[in-house]
Design a protein around this motif. Structure first.
Motif, mmCIF file in Angstrom:
data_model
loop_
_atom_site.group_PDB
_atom_site.id
_atom_site.type_symbol
_atom_site.label_atom_id
_atom_site.label_comp_id
_atom_site.label_asym_id
_atom_site.label_seq_id
_atom_site.Cartn_x
_atom_site.Cartn_y
_atom_site.Cartn_z
ATOM 1 N N UNK A 131 1.868 2.150 2.108
ATOM 2 C CA UNK A 131 1.706 3.592 2.189
ATOM 3 C C UNK A 131 2.591 4.322 1.205
ATOM 4 N N UNK A 132 3.705 3.725 0.822
ATOM 5 C CA UNK A 132 4.666 4.451 -0.009
ATOM 6 C C UNK A 132 4.189 4.465 -1.448
ATOM 7 N N UNK A 133 3.570 5.549 -1.847
ATOM 8 C CA UNK A 133 3.266 5.648 -3.262
ATOM 9 C C UNK A 133 4.399 6.335 -3.993
ATOM 10 N N UNK A 134 5.428 6.646 -3.258
ATOM 11 C CA UNK A 134 6.607 7.191 -3.894
ATOM 12 C C UNK A 134 7.664 6.111 -3.961
ATOM 13 N N UNK A 156 -3.376 4.361 -5.405
ATOM 14 C CA UNK A 156 -1.952 4.719 -5.406
ATOM 15 C C UNK A 156 -1.607 5.455 -6.687
ATOM 16 N N UNK A 178 -2.892 8.896 -6.536
ATOM 17 C CA UNK A 178 -2.072 9.784 -5.711
ATOM 18 C C UNK A 178 -0.807 10.204 -6.442
ATOM 19 N N UNK A 179 -0.205 9.256 -7.132
ATOM 20 C CA UNK A 179 1.016 9.586 -7.875
ATOM 21 C C UNK A 179 0.723 10.627 -8.941
ATOM 22 N N UNK A 220 0.199 14.005 -7.400
ATOM 23 C CA UNK A 220 1.423 14.638 -6.908
ATOM 24 C C UNK A 220 2.240 15.183 -8.071
ATOM 25 N N UNK A 255 0.755 14.353 3.829
ATOM 26 C CA UNK A 255 2.043 13.670 3.916
ATOM 27 C C UNK A 255 3.190 14.603 3.561
#
Lengths: 306, 184
Positions: free
Chosen positions: A280-283, B5, B8-9, B12, B174
Motif C-alpha cells: 500500500x505504501x506508494x510513499x 504505484x 499514484x506517485x 501525488x 489516503x
C-alpha cells in the motif's frame, strides 16, 4: 477465399494419400489434429511475445490484484489486435470451419462426405464464430455464419460490434457489480453509476481536504511535513510508530521548514526500516525525497510570477 | 501493480506541485476557494499523467484552461513546459467531423421520417435501442470530451477514465485520512 499457408496443405495432402485406406472419419480426425497443433504452436509463440505487454496493461488497467483470465485475453485485443479464442471448445469449432474449407476446396469430396460435414457444421453452428485473423496481417478473413448476410457492409458492422462487445467485457471486469447484469443497457447503467459515484467522491474528498486543513494555505511544507509521515503511520503495519510522529509534531512548531523536512526523512527511513516495503505504501523514502526537492525549489516560483 | 504505484506517485507529485502554484497565484481564503483549488489541481494532475494520449485528458485540460485564463500557467508548469497547453484538437477534429457528418445525415433523415406517418408499433428492439441510446448520451455527458466520440472510442476512453478516477480517489482518500487522523 480462405487462404492457408502452403506447408500444412502439402503435408496433409501427402498424408491423405497415405491414408487412403482409412475411413473418412479417421482421415478427418487426423487432419483436424494436425491443424489444431499448428495453430496452437503459432498462437503460443505470439502469446509469449505479448505476455509482458499484456501484464503491464492489465496491471495498469485494473489496478487490482485479482485479474480473471478472460480479461487478459481481452486486453490482448486492446494491445495487439491478436484475437485468441476464448475457449478450447471455440477453437475446435473454428477448426471445424477451417478444416471444412480445406476439405471442400482441396480434396474434391464426394457427396456422402459433404453430407457428413454438413451435419457436423450444423452441430457446431451454435458454438462456431467467424474465423478471424489467420496469421496474415493484411487481410481479415471473415466467414459469415450460417444464415447470415454476406455483404461487406454487414460483415464490417458485425466486426465493429464484436470489437465493442470485447471492450464492454473489459469494462465489466473493471466496474464492480457488473457481472450480474447482462445486456448493453444494464451494463451502461452500472458504468454510469460508477463514474458518477467516483466523480462525487472526488468532490467530497476535495471538500473534506479543504475543511480538514483550515490553516493549511496549501503551502507544501505544511502538507508535506504534517501529512506524509502521518500517512505512513496510518498504514496498518506502522501503528506502533504514532508516538514518534507526535514527538516530531512538537518539534516541528519551532523549527524551520528545512529542518522539519530532514526530520521527516529520518522518520520515514526509520519507519521503512522497521517493517519493510508494503504494497500500500506508494510513499517510500525515495519518493519523499523527491517531494523534498519539490518543496525546496518551489519557493522560487513567486518571484517568477511577480 | 508497479504501474499503478508509479501512477499514484506521479499524480501525488503533480497535485502537490499544482496546489503550490495555484496558491501562489490566487490567495484562497474561503472553504469554497480552497476546495476549488484542490479539485482543480487534482484534475489537472490526473489529466497530465496521461500526457495527452487520450481524448478525455485533452478535453479536461482544455476545459480547465477555458474556465480561467490564469490556469494556463498552472497547466503549463505541470506539463513541464514541453507540451503546449493550448487547444490541440487535431485528433478530436477528425473524430468529430465524422460524427458531425453522421449526425447531420441522421437529422435530415429524422426530419424526412417525421413528415411521413409513422405507424405506432411498440417493438421491444426499438425500446432497447432507445434505452441504449439514452444511456450512451448520458455517459457522453459524464466523460470529459465525450460528445465528440463515437461508440467504440467512447468505451475505450471510459475505461481509461475510470482507471484514472480510481487512482485520484485513492490518493485523495489516503491524504484526507492522514490529515484527519493527525488533526481530528
Amino acid at each position: 477465399m480462405l487462404r492457408f499457408a502452403q506447408s500444412p496443405s502439402s503435408s496433409s495432402s501427402s498424408s491423405v494419400n497415405n491414408q487412403m485406406d482409412l475411413s473418412v472419419l479417421d482421415r478427418k480426425r487426423a487432419v483436424l489434429q494436425r491443424l489444431y497443433r499448428n495453430q496452437l504452436e503459432n498462437e503460443h509463440l505470439e502469446l509469449h511475445s505479448l505476455i509482458d505487454r499484456q501484464q503491464q496493461l492489465v496491471s495498469s488497467v485494473t489496478g487490482v490484484p485479482n485479474i480473471p483470465k478472460p480479461d487478459w485475453q481481452c486486453n490482448s485485443n486492446l494491445a495487439g489486435n491478436v484475437s485468441c479464442s476464448s475457449s478450447p471448445k471455440k477453437r475446435k469449432a473454428e477448426f471445424f470451419w477451417l478444416k471444412l474449407q480445406f476439405d471442400v476446396e482441396e480434396a474434391g469430396e464426394e457427396k456422402s462426405e459433404i453430407t457428413t460435414t454438413k451435419t457436423e457444421r450444423e452441430n457446431s453452428a451454435n458454438t462456431c464464430s467467424k474465423v478471424s485473423e489467420v496469421q496474415k496481417p493484411d487481410y481479415i478473413h471473415v466467414r459469415a455464419r450460417r444464415g447470415q448476410a454476406t455483404d461487406s457492409h454487414s460483415l464490417a458492422e458485425r466486426a465493429r460490434r464484436e470489437k465493442i462487445s470485447k471492450k464492454m467485457k473489459c469494462l465489466q471486469d473493471l466496474v464492480p457489480g457488473c457481472n450480474k447484469v447482462t445486456g448493453k443497457a444494464g451494463m451502461l447503467d452500472e458504468i454510469i453509476n460508477y463514474v458518477q459515484s467516483l466523480q462525487k467522491q472526488v468532490e467530497f474528498l476535495s471538500m473534506k481536504l479543504a475543511h480538514v486543513n483550515p490553516r493549511l494555505d496549501f503551502s507544501i511544507d505544511n502538507i508535506f511535513a504534517k501529512d506524509i509521515p502521518v500517512y505512513i503511520a496510518n498504514l496498518p503495519q506502522f501503528e506502533a510508530s504514532n508516538s514518534t510522529c507526535f514527538q516530531y509534531n512538537t518539534m516541528q512548531q519551532g523549527t524551520s521548514s528545512n529542518c522539519g523536512a530532514d526530520i521527516a526523512i529520518d522518520q520515514s527511513q526509520m519507519l521503512s526500516q522497521k517493517t519493510g516495503p508494503t504494497t500500500e505504501a506508494f510513499l517510500d523514502s525515495s519518493f519523499i525525497s523527491q517531494l523534498q526537492q519539490l518543496s525546496g525549489w518551489e519557493s522560487d516560483w513567486p518571484n517568477l510570477f511577480n | 501493480m508497479c504501474n499503478s504505484t508509479m501512477l499514484k506517485q506521479e499524480f501525488l507529485k503533480k497535485w502537490i506541485k499544482g496546489l503550490h502554484i495555484y496558491n501562489n497565484l490566487n490567495k484562497c481564503i474561503t472553504i469554497s476557494d480552497r476546495k476549488k483549488a484542490i479539485k482543480l489541481s487534482a484534475d489537472v494532475a490526473i489529466a497530465s499523467t496521461r500526457k495527452a494520449t487520450t481524448h478525455w485528458s485533452k478535453a479536461l485540460m482544455d476545459d480547465v484552461v477555458s474556465r480561467d485564463g490564469n490556469n494556463i500557467i498552472l497547466v503549463q508548469q505541470i506539463l513541464g513546459g514541453g507540451q503546449n497547453a493550448e487547444k490541440n484538437n487535431s485528433g478530436l477534429i477528425t473524430c468529430s467531423k465524422r460524427i458531425l457528418r453522421k449526425s447531420h445525415n441522421n437529422i435530415i433523415a429524422c426530419r424526412k421520417a417525421r413528415r411521413r406517418v409513422v405507424p405506432r408499433c411498440v417493438k421491444s428492439s426499438s425500446i432497447a435501442r432507445k434505452l441504449v441510446k439514452n444511456k450512451t448520451r448520458m455517459l457522453k455527458s459524464l466523460v470529459p470530451g465525450g460528445q465528440k466520440m463515437d461508440g467504440n472510442c467512447l468505451i475505450k476512453e471510459t475505461l481509461d477514465y475510470i482507471v484514472s478516477l480510481r487512482v485520484q480517489v485513492d490518493v485523495m482518500r489516503r491524504l484526507a485520512n492522514a490529515a484527519e487522523r493527525f488533526d481530528p
